[in-house]
Design a protein around this motif. Sequence first.
Motif, PDB file in Angstrom:
ATOM      1  N   ASP A 167     -14.269   2.173   5.810  1.00  0.00           N
ATOM      2  CA  ASP A 167     -15.069   3.212   4.711  1.00  0.00           C
ATOM      3  C   ASP A 167     -16.400   3.348   5.178  1.00  0.00           C
ATOM      4  OD1 ASP A 167     -12.901   3.593   3.245  1.00  0.00           O
ATOM      5  OD2 ASP A 167     -13.543   2.113   1.424  1.00  0.00           O
ATOM      6  N   ILE A 208       0.342   4.027   1.132  1.00  0.00           N
ATOM      7  CA  ILE A 208       0.594   5.030   2.341  1.00  0.00           C
ATOM      8  C   ILE A 208       1.248   4.266   3.555  1.00  0.00           C
ATOM      9  CG2 ILE A 208      -0.983   5.533   4.450  1.00  0.00           C
ATOM     10  CD1 ILE A 208      -3.353   6.201   2.588  1.00  0.00           C
ATOM     11  N   LEU A 235      -3.204  11.689  -1.451  1.00  0.00           N
ATOM     12  CA  LEU A 235      -3.020  10.439  -1.314  1.00  0.00           C
ATOM     13  C   LEU A 235      -3.917   9.467  -1.945  1.00  0.00           C
ATOM     14  CD1 LEU A 235      -1.185  10.116   2.200  1.00  0.00           C
ATOM     15  CD2 LEU A 235      -0.293   9.724  -0.124  1.00  0.00           C
ATOM     16  N   GLY A 236      -5.009  10.111  -2.483  1.00  0.00           N
ATOM     17  CA  GLY A 236      -6.243   9.538  -3.173  1.00  0.00           C
ATOM     18  C   GLY A 236      -7.286   9.006  -2.204  1.00  0.00           C
ATOM     19  N   TRP A 282     -17.930  -0.780  -4.488  1.00  0.00           N
ATOM     20  CA  TRP A 282     -17.771   0.579  -4.769  1.00  0.00           C
ATOM     21  C   TRP A 282     -16.448   1.163  -4.002  1.00  0.00           C
ATOM     22  CZ3 TRP A 282     -20.206   2.582  -8.750  1.00  0.00           C
ATOM     23  CH2 TRP A 282     -21.424   2.117  -9.247  1.00  0.00           C
ATOM     24  N   GLN A 283     -15.579   0.178  -3.395  1.00  0.00           N
ATOM     25  CA  GLN A 283     -14.773   0.787  -2.613  1.00  0.00           C
ATOM     26  C   GLN A 283     -13.245   0.812  -3.155  1.00  0.00           C
ATOM     27  OE1 GLN A 283     -15.695  -2.276   1.149  1.00  0.00           O
ATOM     28  NE2 GLN A 283     -14.494  -0.485   2.091  1.00  0.00           N
ATOM     29  N   VAL A 303     -23.204   5.384  -9.072  1.00  0.00           N
ATOM     30  CA  VAL A 303     -22.135   5.701  -8.428  1.00  0.00           C
ATOM     31  C   VAL A 303     -22.242   6.867  -7.413  1.00  0.00           C
ATOM     32  CG1 VAL A 303     -21.035   7.671 -10.041  1.00  0.00           C
ATOM     33  CG2 VAL A 303     -19.526   6.388  -8.817  1.00  0.00           C
ATOM     34  N   ASP A 304     -21.692   6.674  -6.139  1.00  0.00           N
ATOM     35  CA  ASP A 304     -22.013   7.598  -5.168  1.00  0.00           C
ATOM     36  C   ASP A 304     -23.707   7.719  -4.470  1.00  0.00           C
ATOM     37  OD1 ASP A 304     -19.311   8.321  -5.343  1.00  0.00           O
ATOM     38  OD2 ASP A 304     -19.726  10.311  -6.657  1.00  0.00           O
ATOM     39  N   GLN A 305     -24.249   6.856  -5.383  1.00  0.00           N
ATOM     40  CA  GLN A 305     -25.965   6.983  -4.749  1.00  0.00           C
ATOM     41  C   GLN A 305     -25.830   6.013  -3.478  1.00  0.00           C
ATOM     42  OE1 GLN A 305     -27.704   9.507  -6.108  1.00  0.00           O
ATOM     43  NE2 GLN A 305     -25.725   9.918  -6.963  1.00  0.00           N
ATOM     44  N   PRO A 306     -26.876   6.422  -2.688  1.00  0.00           N
ATOM     45  CA  PRO A 306     -27.291   5.159  -1.660  1.00  0.00           C
ATOM     46  C   PRO A 306     -27.715   4.158  -2.263  1.00  0.00           C
ATOM     47  CG  PRO A 306     -28.610   7.357  -1.504  1.00  0.00           C
ATOM     48  CD  PRO A 306     -27.827   7.372  -2.465  1.00  0.00           C
ATOM     49  N   ARG A 345     -13.378   7.045   1.648  1.00  0.00           N
ATOM     50  CA  ARG A 345     -12.686   5.958   1.306  1.00  0.00           C
ATOM     51  C   ARG A 345     -11.218   6.236   1.481  1.00  0.00           C
ATOM     52  NH1 ARG A 345     -17.064   4.562   0.245  1.00  0.00           N
ATOM     53  NH2 ARG A 345     -18.151   3.840  -1.464  1.00  0.00           N
ATOM     54  N   GLY A 346     -10.626   5.150   2.128  1.00  0.00           N
ATOM     55  CA  GLY A 346      -9.365   4.935   2.305  1.00  0.00           C
ATOM     56  C   GLY A 346      -8.978   5.800   3.581  1.00  0.00           C
ATOM     57  N   ARG A 388     -14.459   1.129 -12.741  1.00  0.00           N
ATOM     58  CA  ARG A 388     -14.340   2.735 -12.497  1.00  0.00           C
ATOM     59  C   ARG A 388     -13.340   3.418 -13.203  1.00  0.00           C
ATOM     60  NH1 ARG A 388     -15.519   5.541  -7.766  1.00  0.00           N
ATOM     61  NH2 ARG A 388     -16.964   4.514  -6.004  1.00  0.00           N
ATOM     62  N   SER A 416     -22.063   4.582   2.207  1.00  0.00           N
ATOM     63  CA  SER A 416     -22.858   5.504   1.687  1.00  0.00           C
ATOM     64  C   SER A 416     -23.813   5.725   2.751  1.00  0.00           C
ATOM     65  CB  SER A 416     -23.700   4.802   0.466  1.00  0.00           C
ATOM     66  OG  SER A 416     -24.603   5.704  -0.233  1.00  0.00           O
ATOM     67  N   THR A 475     -15.473  14.859  -8.671  1.00  0.00           N
ATOM     68  CA  THR A 475     -16.520  14.710  -9.352  1.00  0.00           C
ATOM     69  C   THR A 475     -17.936  15.242  -8.644  1.00  0.00           C
ATOM     70  OG1 THR A 475     -16.860  12.641  -8.467  1.00  0.00           O
ATOM     71  CG2 THR A 475     -15.651  12.465 -10.241  1.00  0.00           C
ATOM     72  N   GLY A 504      -6.042   3.327   2.708  1.00  0.00           N
ATOM     73  CA  GLY A 504      -5.289   3.380   1.590  1.00  0.00           C
ATOM     74  C   GLY A 504      -5.741   4.340   0.597  1.00  0.00           C
ATOM     75  N   THR A 505      -5.527   4.138  -0.520  1.00  0.00           N
ATOM     76  CA  THR A 505      -6.088   5.098  -1.584  1.00  0.00           C
ATOM     77  C   THR A 505      -7.232   4.742  -2.088  1.00  0.00           C
ATOM     78  OG1 THR A 505      -5.036   3.590  -3.412  1.00  0.00           O
ATOM     79  CG2 THR A 505      -3.782   5.629  -2.722  1.00  0.00           C
ATOM     80  N   GLY A 506      -8.534   5.682  -2.191  1.00  0.00           N
ATOM     81  CA  GLY A 506      -9.564   5.402  -2.642  1.00  0.00           C
ATOM     82  C   GLY A 506      -9.684   4.961  -4.079  1.00  0.00           C
ATOM     83  N   PRO A 507     -10.955   4.549  -4.608  1.00  0.00           N
ATOM     84  CA  PRO A 507     -11.039   4.442  -6.042  1.00  0.00           C
ATOM     85  C   PRO A 507     -11.028   5.466  -6.747  1.00  0.00           C
ATOM     86  CG  PRO A 507     -13.069   4.254  -5.068  1.00  0.00           C
ATOM     87  CD  PRO A 507     -12.348   4.689  -3.945  1.00  0.00           C
ATOM     88  N   ALA A 517     -25.974   1.773  -3.516  1.00  0.00           N
ATOM     89  CA  ALA A 517     -25.422   1.520  -4.902  1.00  0.00           C
ATOM     90  C   ALA A 517     -24.918   0.143  -4.886  1.00  0.00           C
ATOM     91  CB  ALA A 517     -24.262   2.430  -4.984  1.00  0.00           C
ATOM     92  N   PRO A 569     -12.342   8.368  -9.167  1.00  0.00           N
ATOM     93  CA  PRO A 569     -13.778   8.774  -9.111  1.00  0.00           C
ATOM     94  C   PRO A 569     -14.445   8.632 -10.629  1.00  0.00           C
ATOM     95  CG  PRO A 569     -12.202  10.588  -9.470  1.00  0.00           C
ATOM     96  CD  PRO A 569     -11.392   9.201  -9.093  1.00  0.00           C
ATOM     97  N   VAL A 570     -15.763   8.693 -10.544  1.00  0.00           N
ATOM     98  CA  VAL A 570     -16.452   8.256 -11.964  1.00  0.00           C
ATOM     99  C   VAL A 570     -17.260   9.573 -12.037  1.00  0.00           C
ATOM    100  CG1 VAL A 570     -18.155   7.229 -13.229  1.00  0.00           C
ATOM    101  CG2 VAL A 570     -16.567   6.087 -11.455  1.00  0.00           C
ATOM    102  N   LEU A 571     -16.766  10.252 -13.368  1.00  0.00           N
ATOM    103  CA  LEU A 571     -17.749  11.311 -13.853  1.00  0.00           C
ATOM    104  C   LEU A 571     -18.424  10.767 -15.101  1.00  0.00           C
ATOM    105  CD1 LEU A 571     -17.760  14.357 -13.265  1.00  0.00           C
ATOM    106  CD2 LEU A 571     -16.016  14.823 -15.164  1.00  0.00           C
ATOM    107  N   ASN A 581       0.792  -1.176   0.051  1.00  0.00           N
ATOM    108  CA  ASN A 581      -0.005  -0.030  -0.099  1.00  0.00           C
ATOM    109  C   ASN A 581       0.805   1.178  -0.086  1.00  0.00           C
ATOM    110  OD1 ASN A 581      -1.292   2.275   1.455  1.00  0.00           O
ATOM    111  ND2 ASN A 581      -2.987   0.990   1.371  1.00  0.00           N
TER     112      ASN A 581
END
Lengths: 241, 701
Positions: A112, A24, A92-93, B700-701, B387-390, A107-108, B349, A115, A80, B274-277, B392, B279-281, A22
Amino acid sequence: MRHLVVVGLALALSACGSGGINPIVKKGLDQINPFKDDPEPSSRPRGSGLSREKLEAQGIPVIRASLIGESGRNTLRAATANSGRVTHISQLGQSVTLQGAQIVATRGLGFDLLSVATQPFDPIAYPRPLLEWPVAVSRRYELPGTGVSGQIAAAVCTFTAGDASSVTILGKQHDGVLITESCATPDGLDFENLHLVEAETGSIWRSIQWIGPSMAQIDIQIVIPFVEEPEVPEDAPEENG
Amino acid sequence: MGGCIKQAGIGAFLISAAFAQVGLAQSQPLVGLYGGPGLLDTPTAEVMPDGQLSLSYSDAGPTQRNALSFQILPRVSGTVRYSTVQDFGAPGTEVSDRSFDLAFLLAKESGWRPAVALGFRDFLGTSPFGGEYLVATKSFGDYVKVSAGLGWGRYGSANGFSNIFGRDDRPPVTDPDGRVQGRSFFKGDNAAFGGIAIKTPVKGLSFLAELSSDDYTTEQAGGLDRSSDVNIGLAYQPNENIQIGAYYLHGSTFGFQVALTGNPMTALTPQDLGTGPSPVLSRADDAPRGTAWARKDATRDALMSGIAQVLATDGIVLEEASITASRASVAIRNTRIWREPKAIGRTARVLASVMPASVEQFDITIVNAGLPVTTATILRSDIEAQVDQPEAGAMSWETTTLTDAQSILNSEGYWASEPQSRFTWSFNPTIPFSLFDPDEAIELDALLRLQANYQVTRGLSVSAAVSRWVIGSDQETTFTPPGPLDPVRSDSNLFFSGKDLELDRLTLDYVFKVSPDVYARASAGHFERMYGGVSGEVLWQPVNQSWGLGAELNYARKRDFDDFAGFADFDAVTGHASLYWDTGYKGIAAQVDAGRYLAGDWGATFTLSRRFANGWDVSAYFTRTDVSAEDYGGGSFSKGVSLSMPLRWGLPYETKSTASIDLGSLRRDGGARLTVPGRLYGRVRDLDAVSLERNWASYWQ
């Protein structure tokens, strides 16, 4: 301390292979590794060098965030916006997604928050003047767990107005009222959120929110808010040049 | 040390750590001296949280007990225990006994009604501690719990009275041993037992007192002074995962106990650090949707190379792709992310963010250990809408189609990655974990193990592993067969003792798909320390089916323990037909392997396992073959419990490594199966629909 020992030994024993790790964790290890291949120049304190003018000139929504107990703040820029849900990303994302000022996903950060479903009249998600706030709202938090939706925490939250207060965010002062939000779930998960709300507009400039039972609360400041572009009616007359 | 250890590793360390999690504030049932919920000698009707594992050691007078207890289901718990008793039956006679317990919660405590449980202690084998009981436990406020029960067998040996069912004769333990002692259950004298646990004002400290109905007849014959039916003690729980106890038993004996408990569902470290996924536009409504780009090789190559680089940061290898103007089919190898839906989601994604607007459909095929297993077909417009919706997670599960992967992608718009990472290796210092080895006390040791793999083509690979004990014992060179069977496993100490560098594996393996839902494997070389040979296997396992069938045929030749790569004279043809079934209920899976074993015996192995969504796996198995109990030796037949833990559970970053320990019976020659690394079911089991659904929240993670 025990976790550190676990992690340290586990790293020492298991991370030895052709796979990577990872970023991080790698960054953390680099901090204590005097023999790293590519030493970075001495890093500046997080957030230093940021100026409101620069950020406003970029025209991108920005928040600052930190977990309670963490020193320093991270700056996250909007990447977005999907149906009003704006995802802000750190260098760091790691990301925090907001609907209004309501954190609807992270996220991350550790564990997490998958939603959050909000009601249309939830004033944290959809700003409205303080006088128009409902007594209570319901929210559905989706947390990591088994199955297609993970673990669900259905909370009912009530609002309590407190003292007037203010916050200065990157040189700009925002005045408002402290609102305490007390939430409870049928499973006994009780938690509180705290918001600094601008009474006339309902805009929230600073908010400390629960993002799951295994996480510290997160403290966010809205530096540059997201403003949804008004939809142009299809039959709107074209402007003459 | 190490002669009876099939697999061990860092798991020994992390599994120990697992039992030392920081606990919550809730009250945890007390662990009794036999390892399950109980006071001292007597059981209670309390249950641990679902999935809870408890590891305990107790020492009282002549008796020492190691126990591993598992809350198999919310109302069912099991314990496997290894006991040593000195002066058992006569002074100077020591016995060591493996035993298994089962307990069933019949009724939960509710209002004025107590909880009620039915239990079977040491119900297999020689059963020196065997007994059955019915017990009730009632709480009075937050501080007092009272239990009372009626017991048979050892539970009915002190102050007993006539059998309430009128069955006063309890038959002796069946000879030979190792079988369920069903014909003895609830027979003979029965006796009442009971006790009380009182929380003291000191936080975590409880006072215990019980009336025991166990006469310790055999121990008394060896000299144990049992002058009282009353046992008392103190149990200290600084948190819900640790229990330390001090006891005074039988009016004559002091004892102590240490118990660690933990839950697989509670990870040691943050699992999403860690890093997130990406983003989706969403595509703009007026985004140009031309298709000319798809006809340009350079554009396609640039796109795929870029996507491969992005996915590589998550440990996802983009192996190949087939790109048309409206569809992107990709084959990925997930090398790091534990939960497969997360790897699928992250790939989707990236595709949604990068592919030209005309591409509407993504076919994402997961390739695991050289086999394309499952294809997830996802519409881009669904990703953009969800994406990003409840909710999902649930929505995406509904709109994703899972199919059996084709062997090769469509040749149209074909792209393949440059072979960059064909060679992988790992080095794992291993700490042996020998809780149930009768020949060895706990002692410090370590095994250094180096593994390497070279992927010649997608399905063809060469694998090697060597290992060496750091401390270890002297090399054994002599062996006495325990019975009439060929010594196929009983001489394992010849192969696992000593400190020489040993070749654990050197195999050439080829895996391929016969059809979309039929897999095949051919292997040759040294499979394990004791055997080499050739092996062939087929598996039918459709992705949307909860069960599969497999068949395996092996020619095995015994290796020479004194020759690094040589063979000995013994050989055998073995083979099994297998049935695999994922019940879909709480991760419980069943497996039956029927066929011919190494010693030429015919029979079947039955395995029941519970696999948690985070990868923890607790299994129990037994093997019955046509080898008689006498020829088999002590225990009558092979049986045991195994534990597998994903290292991800204890580490703050993604890894697919696992650690396993096997708490099995001694290595005997009956029911001994050839160990073949890389069997097919292990390559596909986490990628069928049932398994993917279990972890789909991570999509979605």
